[in-house]
Design an enzyme around this catalytic site. Structure first.
Site, PDB file in Angstrom:
ATOM      1  N   HIS A  98       7.860  -7.732  -3.965  1.00 19.14           N
ATOM      2  CA  HIS A  98       6.528  -8.162  -4.420  1.00 19.14           C
ATOM      3  C   HIS A  98       6.585  -9.515  -5.139  1.00 19.14           C
ATOM      4  O   HIS A  98       6.964  -9.572  -6.306  1.00 19.14           O
ATOM      5  CB  HIS A  98       5.935  -7.104  -5.358  1.00 19.14           C
ATOM      6  CG  HIS A  98       5.558  -5.853  -4.630  1.00 19.14           C
ATOM      7  ND1 HIS A  98       4.302  -5.670  -4.091  1.00 19.14           N
ATOM      8  CD2 HIS A  98       6.280  -4.750  -4.322  1.00 19.14           C
ATOM      9  CE1 HIS A  98       4.261  -4.490  -3.485  1.00 19.14           C
ATOM     10  NE2 HIS A  98       5.451  -3.910  -3.613  1.00 19.14           N
TER      11      HIS A  98
ATOM     12  N   CYS B 126       5.462  -6.043   1.509  1.00 19.26           N
ATOM     13  CA  CYS B 126       5.817  -4.625   1.456  1.00 19.26           C
ATOM     14  C   CYS B 126       5.173  -3.882   2.634  1.00 19.26           C
ATOM     15  O   CYS B 126       5.552  -4.095   3.773  1.00 19.26           O
ATOM     16  CB  CYS B 126       5.421  -4.052   0.094  1.00 19.26           C
ATOM     17  SG  CYS B 126       6.228  -2.484  -0.253  1.00 19.26           S
ATOM     18  N   TYR B 127       4.177  -3.031   2.379  1.00 20.26           N
ATOM     19  CA  TYR B 127       3.514  -2.341   3.498  1.00 20.26           C
ATOM     20  C   TYR B 127       3.037  -3.356   4.545  1.00 20.26           C
ATOM     21  O   TYR B 127       3.138  -3.128   5.745  1.00 20.26           O
ATOM     22  CB  TYR B 127       2.325  -1.510   2.987  1.00 20.26           C
ATOM     23  CG  TYR B 127       1.569  -0.811   4.100  1.00 20.26           C
ATOM     24  CD1 TYR B 127       1.952   0.455   4.543  1.00 20.26           C
ATOM     25  CD2 TYR B 127       0.493  -1.431   4.730  1.00 20.26           C
ATOM     26  CE1 TYR B 127       1.277   1.087   5.577  1.00 20.26           C
ATOM     27  CE2 TYR B 127      -0.190  -0.812   5.768  1.00 20.26           C
ATOM     28  CZ  TYR B 127       0.205   0.452   6.186  1.00 20.26           C
ATOM     29  OH  TYR B 127      -0.463   1.064   7.213  1.00 20.26           O
TER      30      TYR B 127
ATOM     31  N   GLU C 281       4.107 -11.168  -6.159  1.00 26.45           N
ATOM     32  CA  GLU C 281       2.958 -11.344  -7.065  1.00 26.45           C
ATOM     33  C   GLU C 281       3.242 -10.884  -8.491  1.00 26.45           C
ATOM     34  O   GLU C 281       2.490 -11.211  -9.408  1.00 26.45           O
ATOM     35  CB  GLU C 281       1.723 -10.620  -6.498  1.00 26.45           C
ATOM     36  CG  GLU C 281       1.800  -9.093  -6.434  1.00 26.45           C
ATOM     37  CD  GLU C 281       2.469  -8.557  -5.172  1.00 26.45           C
ATOM     38  OE1 GLU C 281       3.331  -9.259  -4.602  1.00 26.45           O
ATOM     39  OE2 GLU C 281       2.154  -7.412  -4.774  1.00 26.45           O
TER      40      GLU C 281
ATOM     41  N   SER D  57     -24.245 -11.140 -25.569  1.00 24.62           N
ATOM     42  CA  SER D  57     -23.625 -10.264 -26.563  1.00 24.62           C
ATOM     43  C   SER D  57     -22.671 -11.041 -27.465  1.00 24.62           C
ATOM     44  O   SER D  57     -22.264 -10.556 -28.505  1.00 24.62           O
ATOM     45  CB  SER D  57     -22.837  -9.162 -25.846  1.00 24.62           C
ATOM     46  OG  SER D  57     -21.672  -9.717 -25.248  1.00 24.62           O
ATOM     47  N   GLY D  58     -22.302 -12.243 -27.002  1.00 25.52           N
ATOM     48  CA  GLY D  58     -21.301 -12.998 -27.749  1.00 25.52           C
ATOM     49  C   GLY D  58     -19.911 -12.797 -27.176  1.00 25.52           C
ATOM     50  O   GLY D  58     -18.979 -13.509 -27.512  1.00 25.52           O
ATOM     51  N   GLY D  59     -19.768 -11.817 -26.286  1.00 23.81           N
ATOM     52  CA  GLY D  59     -18.496 -11.599 -25.599  1.00 23.81           C
ATOM     53  C   GLY D  59     -18.226 -12.726 -24.607  1.00 23.81           C
ATOM     54  O   GLY D  59     -19.113 -13.534 -24.322  1.00 23.81           O
ATOM     55  N   VAL D  60     -16.996 -12.775 -24.092  1.00 23.98           N
ATOM     56  CA  VAL D  60     -16.604 -13.897 -23.239  1.00 23.98           C
ATOM     57  C   VAL D  60     -17.495 -13.978 -21.990  1.00 23.98           C
ATOM     58  O   VAL D  60     -18.010 -15.051 -21.657  1.00 23.98           O
ATOM     59  CB  VAL D  60     -15.128 -13.750 -22.803  1.00 23.98           C
ATOM     60  CG1 VAL D  60     -14.711 -14.916 -21.928  1.00 23.98           C
ATOM     61  CG2 VAL D  60     -14.228 -13.665 -24.019  1.00 23.98           C
ATOM     62  N   ASP D  61     -17.706 -12.848 -21.325  1.00 24.88           N
ATOM     63  CA  ASP D  61     -18.397 -12.900 -20.037  1.00 24.88           C
ATOM     64  C   ASP D  61     -19.853 -13.350 -20.176  1.00 24.88           C
ATOM     65  O   ASP D  61     -20.300 -14.259 -19.472  1.00 24.88           O
ATOM     66  CB  ASP D  61     -18.344 -11.534 -19.336  1.00 24.88           C
ATOM     67  CG  ASP D  61     -16.912 -11.057 -19.138  1.00 24.88           C
ATOM     68  OD1 ASP D  61     -15.996 -11.889 -19.293  1.00 24.88           O
ATOM     69  OD2 ASP D  61     -16.716  -9.869 -18.853  1.00 24.88           O
ATOM     70  N   SER D  62     -20.590 -12.728 -21.089  1.00 26.83           N
ATOM     71  CA  SER D  62     -22.005 -13.114 -21.200  1.00 26.83           C
ATOM     72  C   SER D  62     -22.125 -14.526 -21.770  1.00 26.83           C
ATOM     73  O   SER D  62     -23.044 -15.264 -21.409  1.00 26.83           O
ATOM     74  CB  SER D  62     -22.799 -12.098 -22.022  1.00 26.83           C
ATOM     75  OG  SER D  62     -22.448 -12.136 -23.382  1.00 26.83           O
ATOM     76  N   SER D  63     -21.191 -14.934 -22.615  1.00 28.34           N
ATOM     77  CA  SER D  63     -21.248 -16.287 -23.174  1.00 28.34           C
ATOM     78  C   SER D  63     -21.036 -17.339 -22.093  1.00 28.34           C
ATOM     79  O   SER D  63     -21.742 -18.347 -22.033  1.00 28.34           O
ATOM     80  CB  SER D  63     -20.178 -16.466 -24.257  1.00 28.34           C
ATOM     81  OG  SER D  63     -20.418 -15.594 -25.327  1.00 28.34           O
TER      82      SER D  63
ATOM     83  N   LYS E  38     -10.978 -12.609 -14.819  1.00 28.73           N
ATOM     84  CA  LYS E  38     -11.161 -12.820 -16.267  1.00 28.73           C
ATOM     85  C   LYS E  38     -10.514 -14.132 -16.747  1.00 28.73           C
ATOM     86  O   LYS E  38     -11.113 -14.872 -17.519  1.00 28.73           O
ATOM     87  CB  LYS E  38     -10.548 -11.639 -17.022  1.00 28.73           C
ATOM     88  CG  LYS E  38     -10.850 -11.630 -18.503  1.00 28.73           C
ATOM     89  CD  LYS E  38     -12.198 -11.005 -18.757  1.00 28.73           C
ATOM     90  CE  LYS E  38     -12.523 -10.896 -20.214  1.00 28.73           C
ATOM     91  NZ  LYS E  38     -13.790 -10.162 -20.398  1.00 28.73           N
TER      92      LYS E  38
ATOM     93  N   GLY F  27       0.836  -1.196   0.000  1.00 30.01           N
ATOM     94  CA  GLY F  27       0.000   0.000   0.000  1.00 30.01           C
ATOM     95  C   GLY F  27       0.864   1.236   0.000  1.00 30.01           C
ATOM     96  O   GLY F  27       2.071   1.165   0.269  1.00 30.01           O
TER      97      GLY F  27
END
Ligand code: XMP
Length: 509
Positions: free
Chosen positions: A171, A85-86, A173, A225-231, A367, A58
């Site tokens: 870090h 870190c923080y 990550e 919509s055909g996008g990844v998320d809605s599909s 994602k 942070g």
């Protein structure tokens, strides 16, 4: 918390989400809480599922008066703790150690010589890490020993074996820390003892049961919509409730070539309504050139059409959305009431009197996990790897007055860009064509032409927030240009957009 869980307390680092993703990549479920969250009540013992705690980095200093609040009760839960870190400085400060500004602020690569610790199992004597700090631990709390140092940072890592507490000044990550994944895996698997019970196959099974319990014998509608998320959201709902899921796909006349047919084919086993609203959109947009007006018209028209379609499913009580975890994480909110949960509306501003409850089966996922889930559910690779495509579609790539003819020109040029770029597998975030309302003189055969120009945009990006221009070989660019100019009537010049974001944006409007 059914899964073994690692919690990350967020002290405001830009990298907090990355920590959670890395933990999940180890097959361990991970959630982010704001730093001022209260620890689960002890007394009844810690919740069985909580196996470890990470304190994020942070921007603050622990000794500042307005440092982020932190309930020390977290340290009394008896689960292993990793401070990054923080978070490391907080572990020191909260337990009698001392934190001071470092002699020199350190941002960037460093070599850490590591000691004998379960955290560094499998590492060599030295490891390449990424540092980003102004403060550092000057004196460790009692019971702690240094397990890593650099030339300028005598306590680059520490541990207390008896308390099962660990701190890293660097870090783990970020990918620039060479052994970062190993270190995090050592923490969650080796030290916290997590089994790794977070898998996509398990997720499907649980979500399907959960959706069935939630929906009962009700019906769900979903704007696909055909996008990844809605599909992917549609696919998991379909797995759970089959024909009681009603998908609505609106062809707004602003889609890429073949998109409508591809969606219809991929979701042929679904109850899918394809609404051809292209005339309605195009007449509402005819002659409109202002980008904001275009967006507004498209948004409003979409909502009206979707509402009308949804009314046909009278009995439906649920509306599915592909909301993801990054959209729902509460950011650190200790600085006042302004920071709230970000609300994200995929369907955008649907009126509350629709009386539909939201169902969001992806709201725990990042994602990349959504892509894994899509694969698990049998969606095609091209659907899963699809580039983001903006809601307003080709309208924001067809600069100037919108017309069916100019959209045809753009769609044809874009299809060539797709066809040429896709097989090269360049790992692009997006690559597409933009039609410019600029006419220039050309010569074709013996004839003079006076036609519009087309820009090619191709970028790499991690999240769309920043982007850099893809280094596409000149031979590929010229092949695309030749094909567009020869095959698409209406374009006689092609340019390559070499602007980064910021200060430019990815889309032109
Ligand atoms: P910009 O142009 O702002 O775009 O650099 C960043 C990313 O967001 C996408 N984008 C949109 N996506 N609705 C969407 O669903 C929109 O209105 C929209 N506008 C931009 C864009 O394609 C890029 O990936």
């Amino acid at each position: 918390m059914a899964h073994q869980t690692v919690l990350v307390l967020d002290f405001g680092s830009q990298l907090t989400q990355l920590i959670a993703r890395r933990v999940r990549e180890c097959g361990v479920y991970c959630e982010i809480l704001p730093c001022n969250a209260a620890p689960p009540r002890s007394g009844a013992g810690r919740p069985e599922a909580l196996v470890g705690l990470v304190l994020s980095g942070g921007p603050s200093s622990v000794y500042e008066a307005d440092a982020p609040p932190f309930d020390r009760g977290w340290l009394a839960l008896g689960v292993p703790v990793l401070g990054i870190c923080y978070g490391m400085q907080l572990l020191a400060h909260a337990q009698g150690g001392e934190v001071r500004p470092a002699g020199a602020r350190e941002f960037g690569p460093a070599e850490v010589r590591v000691g004998d610790s379960a955290l560094f199992h499998g590492l060599g004597a030295e490891t390449h890490v990424w540092m980003s700090h102004g403060d550092q631990v000057a004196r460790m709390p009692e019971g702690f020993v240094a397990i890593g140092h650099t030339d300028t940072c005598p306590v680059a890592a520490f541990e207390s074996r008896s308390r099962q507490q660990f701190g890293l000044q660097f870090h783990p990550e970020v990918t620039h820390t060479r052994d970062g994944v190993t270190i995090l895996r050592n923490f969650v698997k080796g030290i916290c003892g997590a089994r790794g019970d977070w898998t996509m196959a398990g997720f499907v099974e649980e979500q399907v049961a959960k959706i069935r319990a939630q929906v009962g014998d009700g019906e769900v509608i979903c704007a696909l919509s055909g996008g990844v998320d809605s599909s992917v959201a549609a696919a998991i709902l379909h797995r759970a409730i089959g024909p009681r899921l009603h998908c609505i796909f609106v062809d707004n006349g602003l889609l890429r070539r073949g998109e409508r047919e591809a969606v219809a084919a991929e979701f042929r086993d679904f109850d899918l309504t394809v609404v051809d609203a292209s005339e309605r959109f195009l007449s509402a947009l005819h002659g409109v050139s202002d980008p904001e007006r275009k967006r507004k018209i498209i948004g409003e028209t979409f909502i009206r059409i979707f509402e009308a379609e949804a009314r046909r499913f009278d009995g439906a009580r649920w509306l599915a959305q592909g909301t993801l975890y990054p959209d729902v994480i509460e950011s650190v909110s200790f600085r006042g009431p302004s920071a709230t949960i970000k609300s994200h509306h995929n369907v955008g501003g649907l009126p509350p009197d629709m009386a539909l409850s939201l169902i969001e089966p992806l709201r725990e996922l990042f994602k990349d996990e959504v892509r894994l889930l899509g694969r698990e559910l049998g969606l095609s690779e091209s659907r899963i790897q699809r580039q983001p495509f903006p809601g307003p579609g080709l309208a924001v790539r067809c600069l100037g007055d919108l017309s069916a003819e100019r959209l045809r020109v753009l769609r044809e040029a874009d299809a060539i860009v797709q066809a040429e770029l896709e097989p090269l597998d360049l790992g692009l975030w997006q690559g597409f064509a933009v039609l410019l309302p600029v006419r220039s003189v050309g010569v074709m055969g013996d004839a003079r032409t006076y036609e519009e120009a087309c820009a090619i945009r191709a970028v790499h990006s991690a999240d769309g927030m920043t982007a850099h221009v893809a280094d596409i070989p000149m031979a590929v660019l010229t092949r695309i240009a030749n094909r567009i100019i020869n095959e698409v009537r209406g374009i006689n010049r092609v340019v390559y957009d070499v602007s980064t974001k910021p200060p430019s944006t990815i889309e032109w409007e």
